[in-house]
Design a protein around this motif. Structure first.
Motif, mmCIF file in Angstrom:
data_model
loop_
_atom_site.group_PDB
_atom_site.id
_atom_site.type_symbol
_atom_site.label_atom_id
_atom_site.label_comp_id
_atom_site.label_asym_id
_atom_site.label_seq_id
_atom_site.Cartn_x
_atom_site.Cartn_y
_atom_site.Cartn_z
ATOM 1 N N ALA A 85 0.843 -1.196 0.000
ATOM 2 C CA ALA A 85 0.000 0.000 0.000
ATOM 3 C C ALA A 85 0.878 1.245 0.000
ATOM 4 C CB ALA A 85 -0.917 -0.012 1.219
ATOM 5 N N THR A 86 0.251 2.389 -0.222
ATOM 6 C CA THR A 86 1.005 3.634 -0.345
ATOM 7 C C THR A 86 0.908 4.486 0.914
ATOM 8 O OG1 THR A 86 -0.894 4.725 -1.369
ATOM 9 C CG2 THR A 86 0.754 3.731 -2.840
ATOM 10 N N VAL A 87 1.860 5.415 1.028
ATOM 11 C CA VAL A 87 1.872 6.395 2.110
ATOM 12 C C VAL A 87 2.181 7.760 1.523
ATOM 13 C CG1 VAL A 87 2.491 4.860 4.019
ATOM 14 C CG2 VAL A 87 4.297 5.784 2.548
ATOM 15 N N ASN A 88 1.764 8.785 2.237
ATOM 16 C CA ASN A 88 2.122 10.144 1.862
ATOM 17 C C ASN A 88 3.442 10.500 2.535
ATOM 18 O OD1 ASN A 88 -0.240 10.791 0.325
ATOM 19 N ND2 ASN A 88 -1.369 10.958 2.250
ATOM 20 N N VAL A 89 4.399 10.973 1.746
ATOM 21 C CA VAL A 89 5.715 11.319 2.279
ATOM 22 C C VAL A 89 6.099 12.698 1.768
ATOM 23 C CG1 VAL A 89 8.123 10.633 2.482
ATOM 24 C CG2 VAL A 89 6.365 8.877 2.262
ATOM 25 N N LEU A 90 6.050 13.685 2.660
ATOM 26 C CA LEU A 90 6.510 15.012 2.263
ATOM 27 C C LEU A 90 8.020 15.002 2.077
ATOM 28 C CD1 LEU A 90 4.387 17.240 4.665
ATOM 29 C CD2 LEU A 90 4.057 16.918 2.219
ATOM 30 N N PRO A 91 8.518 15.753 1.089
ATOM 31 C CA PRO A 91 7.826 16.733 0.277
ATOM 32 C C PRO A 91 7.351 16.207 -1.080
ATOM 33 C CG PRO A 91 10.170 17.017 0.004
ATOM 34 C CD PRO A 91 9.991 15.853 0.953
ATOM 35 N N ARG A 92 7.132 14.918 -1.198
ATOM 36 C CA ARG A 92 6.674 14.378 -2.476
ATOM 37 C C ARG A 92 5.256 14.839 -2.776
ATOM 38 N NH1 ARG A 92 8.676 8.083 -2.272
ATOM 39 N NH2 ARG A 92 10.691 8.479 -1.308
ATOM 40 N N THR A 93 4.927 14.852 -4.043
ATOM 41 C CA THR A 93 3.601 15.279 -4.470
ATOM 42 C C THR A 93 2.690 14.089 -4.748
ATOM 43 O OG1 THR A 93 4.388 15.414 -6.766
ATOM 44 C CG2 THR A 93 4.458 17.428 -5.442
ATOM 45 N N SER A 94 3.208 12.886 -4.707
ATOM 46 C CA SER A 94 2.386 11.699 -4.944
ATOM 47 C C SER A 94 2.754 10.629 -3.923
ATOM 48 C CB SER A 94 2.588 11.170 -6.366
ATOM 49 O OG SER A 94 3.936 10.827 -6.596
ATOM 50 N N PRO A 95 1.799 9.744 -3.583
ATOM 51 C CA PRO A 95 2.074 8.685 -2.604
ATOM 52 C C PRO A 95 3.189 7.757 -3.070
ATOM 53 C CG PRO A 95 -0.289 8.933 -2.975
ATOM 54 C CD PRO A 95 0.403 9.723 -4.049
ATOM 55 N N ALA A 96 3.851 7.134 -2.105
ATOM 56 C CA ALA A 96 4.941 6.203 -2.383
ATOM 57 C C ALA A 96 4.619 4.850 -1.759
ATOM 58 C CB ALA A 96 6.247 6.736 -1.813
ATOM 59 N N PRO A 97 5.180 3.768 -2.294
ATOM 60 C CA PRO A 97 4.935 2.453 -1.697
ATOM 61 C C PRO A 97 5.510 2.385 -0.284
ATOM 62 C CG PRO A 97 5.908 2.250 -3.903
ATOM 63 C CD PRO A 97 6.032 3.683 -3.500
ATOM 64 N N LEU A 98 4.701 1.922 0.658
ATOM 65 C CA LEU A 98 5.163 1.795 2.027
ATOM 66 C C LEU A 98 6.395 0.902 2.107
ATOM 67 C CD1 LEU A 98 4.911 2.100 5.112
ATOM 68 C CD2 LEU A 98 3.252 0.211 5.061
ATOM 69 N N ARG A 99 6.403 -0.185 1.357
ATOM 70 C CA ARG A 99 7.538 -1.123 1.418
ATOM 71 C C ARG A 99 8.846 -0.417 1.040
ATOM 72 N NH1 ARG A 99 5.902 -5.848 -1.721
ATOM 73 N NH2 ARG A 99 4.763 -6.370 0.188
ATOM 74 N N ALA A 100 8.802 0.430 0.026
ATOM 75 C CA ALA A 100 10.011 1.163 -0.367
ATOM 76 C C ALA A 100 10.450 2.109 0.739
ATOM 77 C CB ALA A 100 9.754 1.939 -1.660
ATOM 78 N N GLU A 101 9.488 2.768 1.389
ATOM 79 C CA GLU A 101 9.838 3.691 2.467
ATOM 80 C C GLU A 101 10.424 2.959 3.671
ATOM 81 O OE1 GLU A 101 9.779 7.009 2.265
ATOM 82 O OE2 GLU A 101 9.271 6.643 0.173
ATOM 83 N N LEU A 102 9.899 1.788 3.968
ATOM 84 C CA LEU A 102 10.444 1.007 5.079
ATOM 85 C C LEU A 102 11.857 0.529 4.766
ATOM 86 C CD1 LEU A 102 7.310 -1.119 6.100
ATOM 87 C CD2 LEU A 102 8.196 0.968 7.183
ATOM 88 N N LEU A 241 15.404 10.827 1.040
ATOM 89 C CA LEU A 241 15.490 9.683 1.925
ATOM 90 C C LEU A 241 15.157 10.119 3.345
ATOM 91 C CD1 LEU A 241 18.739 8.069 0.499
ATOM 92 C CD2 LEU A 241 16.378 7.387 0.061
ATOM 93 N N PRO A 242 14.868 9.180 4.246
ATOM 94 C CA PRO A 242 14.467 9.559 5.606
ATOM 95 C C PRO A 242 15.441 10.495 6.297
ATOM 96 C CG PRO A 242 14.012 7.244 5.245
ATOM 97 C CD PRO A 242 14.763 7.735 4.034
ATOM 98 N N GLU A 243 16.745 10.252 6.141
ATOM 99 C CA GLU A 243 17.704 11.095 6.838
ATOM 100 C C GLU A 243 17.738 12.511 6.298
ATOM 101 O OE1 GLU A 243 20.324 8.402 4.129
ATOM 102 O OE2 GLU A 243 18.370 8.342 5.111
ATOM 103 N N ASP A 244 17.207 12.719 5.077
ATOM 104 C CA ASP A 244 17.174 14.054 4.477
ATOM 105 C C ASP A 244 15.901 14.811 4.795
ATOM 106 O OD1 ASP A 244 19.610 13.532 3.268
ATOM 107 O OD2 ASP A 244 18.670 12.691 1.489
ATOM 108 N N ARG A 245 14.833 14.071 5.196
ATOM 109 C CA ARG A 245 13.543 14.723 5.385
ATOM 110 C C ARG A 245 13.426 15.437 6.716
ATOM 111 N NH1 ARG A 245 11.270 9.876 2.717
ATOM 112 N NH2 ARG A 245 10.765 8.958 4.720
ATOM 113 N N ASP A 246 14.152 14.981 7.723
ATOM 114 C CA ASP A 246 14.009 15.552 9.058
ATOM 115 C C ASP A 246 14.350 17.030 9.057
ATOM 116 O OD1 ASP A 246 13.054 14.826 11.466
ATOM 117 O OD2 ASP A 246 14.698 13.464 11.957
ATOM 118 N N GLY A 247 13.488 17.808 9.627
ATOM 119 C CA GLY A 247 13.749 19.234 9.770
ATOM 120 C C GLY A 247 13.221 20.089 8.641
#
Length: 250
Positions: A85-102, A241-247
């Motif tokens: 399934a997908t998740v919303n991940v800022l600052p993206r404009t479209s949902p991403a696969p949860l598996r890829a984010e994990l 990537l997660p380490e870039d999104r913080d802040g």
């Protein structure tokens, strides 16, 4: 042989004393519920649970006592169909696969215990052996790799790229060094031509570090360049990537 077998994720939830662990904001008591929420049917709930991983359990790439058990749970659910399934991940404009984010999250955790990370830590007077969360993530790298590498053949190209990228820091483990040979073709054929500059750069740097010929390949973007540049949400360069999104101010 895998020195640390991957436990069943339900056992991780039930047998971990989350109240005794910590994340960036104190007690990790809330992490139990947030891990369950990763597999919720509602996209908003899943997205908030992912934010908890990014901003509490691995806040600004800092490891906490809750990080390792959370990583074991995340690795254990990668094969669950619900992670497609997908998740919303800022600052993206479209949902991403949860598996890829994990997978990205696991790669970020593993990146904090590489040989280079150890060297930097020692250089600044912080021996890793004095910080238990560092050692715990190192201990479970083979178990994490077993789950991550199972995603290398995922039908979703975003998941495949995320799996390749997540394997790179895990392969610093002494038990896994021989597996680098298997990953090299995937780095060359997939990651160095990825639309995500973070993946391209990571692949090129890994090839160079592993003694491979990188003639004609070069890191094409300063990984910290986004800090001084207003975000253009229409470009893949902001697919962080997660380490870039913080802040980020979103």
């Amino acid at each position: 042989m895998n020195p640390v077998p991957l436990p069943d994720p339900t056992a991780v939830l039930a047998e971990t004393d989350w109240c005794a662990l910590e994340h960036a904001y104190g007690s990790a008591e809330d992490t139990h519920a947030q891990l369950i929420a990763l597999l919720d049917a509602d996209q908003g709930v899943r997205s908030r649970a992912l934010e908890h991983l990014d901003h509490a359990v691995l806040h600004q790439t800092t490891l906490y006592s809750a990080t390792a058990p959370a990583a074991l749970y995340v690795a254990g659910v990668l094969s669950d169909p619900r992670t497609a399934a997908t998740v919303n991940v800022l600052p993206r404009t479209s949902p991403a696969p949860l598996r890829a984010e994990l997978l990205d999250w696991l790669g970020s955790a593993a990146n904090e215990v590489t040989d280079e990370a150890e060297s930097i830590s020692r250089h600044h007077g912080f021996p890793p052996e004095d910080y238990p969360p560092f050692g715990r993530i190192r201990e479970i790298r083979p178990a994490l790799f077993a789950a991550v590498s199972d995603c290398l053949g995922d039908p979703d190209p975003q998941v495949r790229e995320a799996a390749i990228a997540a394997c790179i820091p895990l392969l610093d483990d002494p038990h896994l060094l021989s597996r680098r040979t298997d990953l090299i073709p995937l780095l060359r054929e997939t990651l160095v031509i990825s639309a995500r500059w973070q993946y391209r750069d990571r692949a090129i740097e890994a090839l160079a570090a592993w003694g491979e010929d990188t003639t004609g390949l070069e890191v094409r973007r300063d990984p910290f360049g986004w800090c001084d540049t207003p975000p253009d949400l229409s470009t893949s360069g902001w697919d962080l990537l997660p380490e870039d999104r913080d802040g980020l101010p979103f």
